[in-house]
Design a protein around this motif. Structure first.
Motif, short mmCIF file in Angstrom:
data_model
loop_
_atom_site.label_atom_id
_atom_site.label_comp_id
_atom_site.label_asym_id
_atom_site.label_seq_id
_atom_site.Cartn_x
_atom_site.Cartn_y
_atom_site.Cartn_z
N GLY A 97 0.81 -1.21 0.00
CA GLY A 97 0.00 0.00 0.00
C GLY A 97 0.84 1.26 0.00
O GLY A 97 0.49 2.26 -0.63
N ILE A 98 1.97 1.24 0.70
CA ILE A 98 2.87 2.38 0.71
C ILE A 98 3.42 2.62 -0.70
O ILE A 98 3.49 3.76 -1.17
N LEU A 99 3.80 1.55 -1.38
CA LEU A 99 4.31 1.68 -2.75
C LEU A 99 3.23 2.25 -3.67
O LEU A 99 3.51 3.12 -4.51
N ALA A 100 2.00 1.78 -3.50
CA ALA A 100 0.91 2.20 -4.39
C ALA A 100 0.62 3.69 -4.27
O ALA A 100 0.18 4.32 -5.24
N GLU A 101 0.87 4.29 -3.10
CA GLU A 101 0.54 5.70 -2.87
C GLU A 101 1.72 6.64 -3.14
O GLU A 101 1.55 7.86 -3.09
N TRP A 102 2.89 6.10 -3.43
CA TRP A 102 4.10 6.90 -3.50
C TRP A 102 4.25 7.51 -4.89
O TRP A 102 4.35 6.80 -5.89
N LYS A 103 4.28 8.82 -4.95
CA LYS A 103 4.31 9.53 -6.24
C LYS A 103 5.69 9.58 -6.87
O LYS A 103 5.83 9.87 -8.06
N ASP A 104 6.75 9.30 -6.09
CA ASP A 104 8.11 9.41 -6.63
C ASP A 104 8.52 8.19 -7.45
O ASP A 104 9.61 8.18 -8.03
N LYS A 109 5.00 -5.35 -10.44
CA LYS A 109 5.19 -6.56 -9.66
C LYS A 109 5.94 -7.57 -10.52
O LYS A 109 5.44 -8.03 -11.53
N ASP A 110 7.14 -7.88 -10.10
CA ASP A 110 8.01 -8.78 -10.86
C ASP A 110 7.72 -10.24 -10.55
O ASP A 110 7.86 -11.10 -11.39
N ARG A 111 7.30 -10.49 -9.29
CA ARG A 111 6.93 -11.86 -8.92
C ARG A 111 5.87 -11.78 -7.84
O ARG A 111 5.99 -11.03 -6.87
N HIS A 130 7.98 -9.74 -5.27
CA HIS A 130 9.07 -8.93 -5.82
C HIS A 130 8.48 -7.76 -6.61
O HIS A 130 7.59 -7.96 -7.44
N TYR A 131 9.00 -6.56 -6.35
CA TYR A 131 8.63 -5.40 -7.14
C TYR A 131 9.89 -4.80 -7.75
O TYR A 131 10.96 -4.81 -7.14
N VAL A 132 9.75 -4.27 -8.94
CA VAL A 132 10.77 -3.42 -9.52
C VAL A 132 10.27 -1.99 -9.40
O VAL A 132 9.21 -1.65 -9.94
N VAL A 133 11.02 -1.18 -8.66
CA VAL A 133 10.63 0.19 -8.37
C VAL A 133 11.58 1.12 -9.12
O VAL A 133 12.80 1.02 -8.96
N ARG A 134 11.03 2.00 -9.92
CA ARG A 134 11.85 2.93 -10.71
C ARG A 134 11.55 4.37 -10.31
O ARG A 134 10.41 4.70 -9.96
N ALA A 135 12.57 5.20 -10.37
CA ALA A 135 12.39 6.62 -10.09
C ALA A 135 11.48 7.23 -11.16
O ALA A 135 11.75 7.10 -12.35
N ALA A 136 10.40 7.86 -10.73
CA ALA A 136 9.45 8.45 -11.67
C ALA A 136 9.93 9.80 -12.20
O ALA A 136 9.35 10.34 -13.14
N ARG A 137 10.99 10.31 -11.60
CA ARG A 137 11.58 11.59 -12.01
C ARG A 137 13.01 11.60 -11.51
O ARG A 137 13.43 10.73 -10.76
N ALA A 138 13.77 12.58 -11.90
CA ALA A 138 15.12 12.74 -11.34
C ALA A 138 15.00 13.14 -9.87
O ALA A 138 14.22 14.03 -9.51
N ILE A 139 15.74 12.47 -9.01
CA ILE A 139 15.64 12.68 -7.57
C ILE A 139 17.05 12.88 -7.02
O ILE A 139 17.98 12.17 -7.39
N ILE A 154 12.58 -4.66 -4.91
CA ILE A 154 12.10 -4.78 -3.54
C ILE A 154 11.50 -6.18 -3.36
O ILE A 154 10.66 -6.60 -4.14
N GLN A 155 11.96 -6.87 -2.33
CA GLN A 155 11.37 -8.14 -1.94
C GLN A 155 10.62 -7.93 -0.63
O GLN A 155 11.14 -7.30 0.28
#
Length: 329
Positions: A97-104, A109-111, A130-139, A154-155
């Motif tokens: 749920g935290i990942l789903a709400e995060w705008k950055d 879902k990789d697995r 397993h999730y693959v999380v990518r930066a949605a913008r330059a941070i 992220i596992q």
């Protein structure tokens, strides 16, 4: 891209990936702290530490495992990874749920072990989300700029799933051919995974039932805490001793507790000053449940004394404040 070019780029960008892993970990841990407050330190069963893949492992994965990569540097998404280990299967959904709400971030879902269970209901094998999380913008983080699209794996798994993985994953699922071919070994591993899956489900059920049983106590403690703060102008402490007191006098809770408590204090307003006085030196009088003890002692002095779960020193003070002879009961 050859091995030399791959290695040169990794040396140049590894610090950026480390910053990205730190940024993700910090956000999730801080969000947990905001949402579950005092419990967040025990929610994660193992402190999460982002880990960079070693150059040797990256080269091996990119060029020597027969992977069908056309652009291995871009297609390998676990160059940095972080693992979150929780107690319950339902706790996994909390972090999702935290990942789903995060705008950055943008994530995929990789697995998904729940989907794998549906697709292969008779198979008991390695489990993890397993999730693959990518930066949605330059941070910018840790003094470094993280480029848009930078990936991190992220596992999220339960403690039992983690124990199973630590024991078996490198030796069973990435094995020498001789080990992999031994059906007796694989059968034992599958049986252990089945037991873990069943145990995880039992844990979830137990926690849900306990939460339902504790709900009246939580609601009562919320009412008493609010009244304590209103009358004493200080927040009540909510230690475990409150639960023991509420359990001892559970039959006094009932309906309209707040109304009954307000009526009681209206008739005996001096009690608030006495609680404030005792709270300077006694732990009990800083607890919200103290209000209930005063009302219980006033209406049922004999029963209150019989059920008191602690030593009687503090209780005698309460009886004295109420003008009741403690030794008469």
């Amino acid at each position: 891209m050859n091995e030399h070019e791959f290695a040169a780029r990794w040396v140049e960008e590894a610090s950026q990936y480390a910053a990205w892993g730190n940024y993700i970990t910090k956000h999730i841990v801080e969000t947990l702290g905001q949402r579950i407050k005092d419990e967040h330190s025990t929610f994660l069963k193992i402190p999460p530490q982002p880990r960079l893949k070693k150059l040797e492992s990256l080269i091996d994965k990119a060029f020597h495992r027969g992977k069908p990569y056309t652009d291995p540097y871009a297609q390998i998404t676990d160059k940095v990874g972080v693992r979150f280990v929780v107690l319950l299967v339902n706790d996994i959904k909390f972090i999702e749920g935290i990942l789903a709400e995060w705008k950055d971030i943008a994530y995929s879902k990789d697995r998904d072990y729940e989907k794998e269970r549906v697709e292969n209901p008779l198979e008991f094998t390695y489990q993890s989300v397993h999730y693959v999380v990518r930066a949605a913008r330059a941070i910018e983080h840790d003094g470094l700029e993280i480029a848009e699209g930078t990936p991190c794996e992220i596992q999220i798994r339960t403690l039992l799933q983690h124990a199973h993985s630590e024991l078996t994953h490198d030796s069973i699922y990435k094995p020498a051919a001789a080990v992999k071919a031994d059906p007796s070994v694989l059968r034992v591993v599958a049986r252990s995974m089945a037991l873990i899956e069943a145990t995880d489900e039992c844990f979830d059920t137990v926690v849900e039932k306990l939460a339902e049983m504790e709900r009246p106590f939580r609601e009562t403690l919320a009412i008493l805490g609010r009244l304590y703060h209103e009358w004493l102008h200080r927040p009540a402490e909510l230690e475990r001793s409150n639960t023991l007191i509420l359990g001892a006098y559970s039959d006094l809770l009932g309906d309209n507790l707040e109304t009954r408590m307000r009526d009681f204090i209206e008739r005996k307003p001096y009690i608030v000053a006495q609680i404030a006085l005792h709270a300077e030196s006694s732990h009990l009088f800083r607890q919200a449940s103290t209000l209930l003890v005063y009302m219980a002692a006033s209406t049922r002095p004999h029963t209150t004394k019989d059920r008191w779960p602690f030593t009687t020193d503090d209780l005698t003070l309460i009886y004295s404040d109420l003008g009741i002879n403690f030794d008469a009961y």
